[in-house]
Write a protein that holds these residues in place. Sequence first.
Motif, PDB file in Angstrom:
ATOM      1  N   VAL A  51      61.359  20.353 -19.238  1.00  0.00           N
ATOM      2  CA  VAL A  51      59.883  20.426 -19.942  1.00  0.00           C
ATOM      3  C   VAL A  51      59.190  19.650 -19.071  1.00  0.00           C
ATOM      4  N   ASP A  52      58.063  19.367 -19.048  1.00  0.00           N
ATOM      5  CA  ASP A  52      56.662  18.662 -19.117  1.00  0.00           C
ATOM      6  C   ASP A  52      56.552  16.739 -19.608  1.00  0.00           C
ATOM      7  N   THR A  53      56.733  17.252 -20.796  1.00  0.00           N
ATOM      8  CA  THR A  53      57.014  16.336 -22.155  1.00  0.00           C
ATOM      9  C   THR A  53      56.803  17.059 -23.513  1.00  0.00           C
ATOM     10  N   ILE A  54      57.381  16.434 -24.070  1.00  0.00           N
ATOM     11  CA  ILE A  54      57.732  16.306 -25.702  1.00  0.00           C
ATOM     12  C   ILE A  54      56.444  16.204 -26.388  1.00  0.00           C
ATOM     13  N   PRO A  55      56.101  17.361 -27.701  1.00  0.00           N
ATOM     14  CA  PRO A  55      54.773  17.364 -28.652  1.00  0.00           C
ATOM     15  C   PRO A  55      54.686  16.013 -28.868  1.00  0.00           C
ATOM     16  N   ASN A  56      53.717  15.029 -28.820  1.00  0.00           N
ATOM     17  CA  ASN A  56      53.330  13.774 -29.855  1.00  0.00           C
ATOM     18  C   ASN A  56      53.995  14.092 -31.033  1.00  0.00           C
ATOM     19  N   LYS A  57      53.832  14.903 -31.915  1.00  0.00           N
ATOM     20  CA  LYS A  57      54.554  14.404 -32.982  1.00  0.00           C
ATOM     21  C   LYS A  57      55.800  15.206 -33.312  1.00  0.00           C
ATOM     22  N   ALA A  58      56.763  15.309 -32.296  1.00  0.00           N
ATOM     23  CA  ALA A  58      58.097  14.938 -32.623  1.00  0.00           C
ATOM     24  C   ALA A  58      58.790  13.771 -32.728  1.00  0.00           C
ATOM     25  N   ARG A  59      59.810  13.662 -33.930  1.00  0.00           N
ATOM     26  CA  ARG A  59      59.848  12.397 -34.517  1.00  0.00           C
ATOM     27  C   ARG A  59      60.945  12.356 -33.383  1.00  0.00           C
ATOM     28  N   LYS A  60      61.574  10.401 -32.893  1.00  0.00           N
ATOM     29  CA  LYS A  60      63.299  10.311 -32.983  1.00  0.00           C
ATOM     30  C   LYS A  60      63.540  10.317 -33.582  1.00  0.00           C
ATOM     31  N   THR A  61      65.236  10.611 -33.867  1.00  0.00           N
ATOM     32  CA  THR A  61      66.154  10.921 -34.125  1.00  0.00           C
ATOM     33  C   THR A  61      67.176  10.061 -34.201  1.00  0.00           C
ATOM     34  N   ASN A  62      68.236   9.753 -34.888  1.00  0.00           N
ATOM     35  CA  ASN A  62      69.091   8.274 -35.085  1.00  0.00           C
ATOM     36  C   ASN A  62      70.515   8.790 -35.012  1.00  0.00           C
ATOM     37  N   THR A  63      70.346  10.006 -33.959  1.00  0.00           N
ATOM     38  CA  THR A  63      72.145  10.282 -33.576  1.00  0.00           C
ATOM     39  C   THR A  63      71.816  10.570 -32.073  1.00  0.00           C
ATOM     40  N   ASN A  64      73.134  10.831 -31.753  1.00  0.00           N
ATOM     41  CA  ASN A  64      74.225  11.430 -30.599  1.00  0.00           C
ATOM     42  C   ASN A  64      74.029  12.561 -30.458  1.00  0.00           C
ATOM     43  N   ILE A  65      73.734  13.161 -31.739  1.00  0.00           N
ATOM     44  CA  ILE A  65      74.666  14.246 -32.046  1.00  0.00           C
ATOM     45  C   ILE A  65      73.630  15.246 -31.881  1.00  0.00           C
ATOM     46  N   LEU A  66      73.491  16.773 -30.402  1.00  0.00           N
ATOM     47  CA  LEU A  66      72.929  17.395 -29.734  1.00  0.00           C
ATOM     48  C   LEU A  66      72.297  18.233 -31.075  1.00  0.00           C
TER      49      LEU A  66
END
Length: 99
Positions: free
Chosen positions: A15-30
């Motif tokens: 996709v072109d972008t990640i929505p602004n409201k999306a939050r980073k996670t603290n994991t490498n497990i998808l």
Amino acid sequence: METYYRHGDLLLRRVDTIPNKARKTNTNILQVGEATGHSHKLRGKAQIYELQEQKYVQVEEPTELLHEEHKPIVLERGTYILEHERELDILGEIQRVQD
């Protein structure tokens, strides 16, 4: 042309972008398998984001996607949305495929 990566029951679509409201996670497990408990893990320079129940991945450099039951694949640099494979059962109900 769209870019897709399939890994077991997961489908990553560029996709072109990640929505602004999306939050980073603290994991490498998808994703963790609902049936087996095995997990799809990222190894490399990538960040997973979440917005409600939707996940996104920002890959900064080629990154491996690993799982106990599948061969590793390499995700190229880019932004991806995680989509889930769906199946239709004999009763006509649509359900997520369980890994």
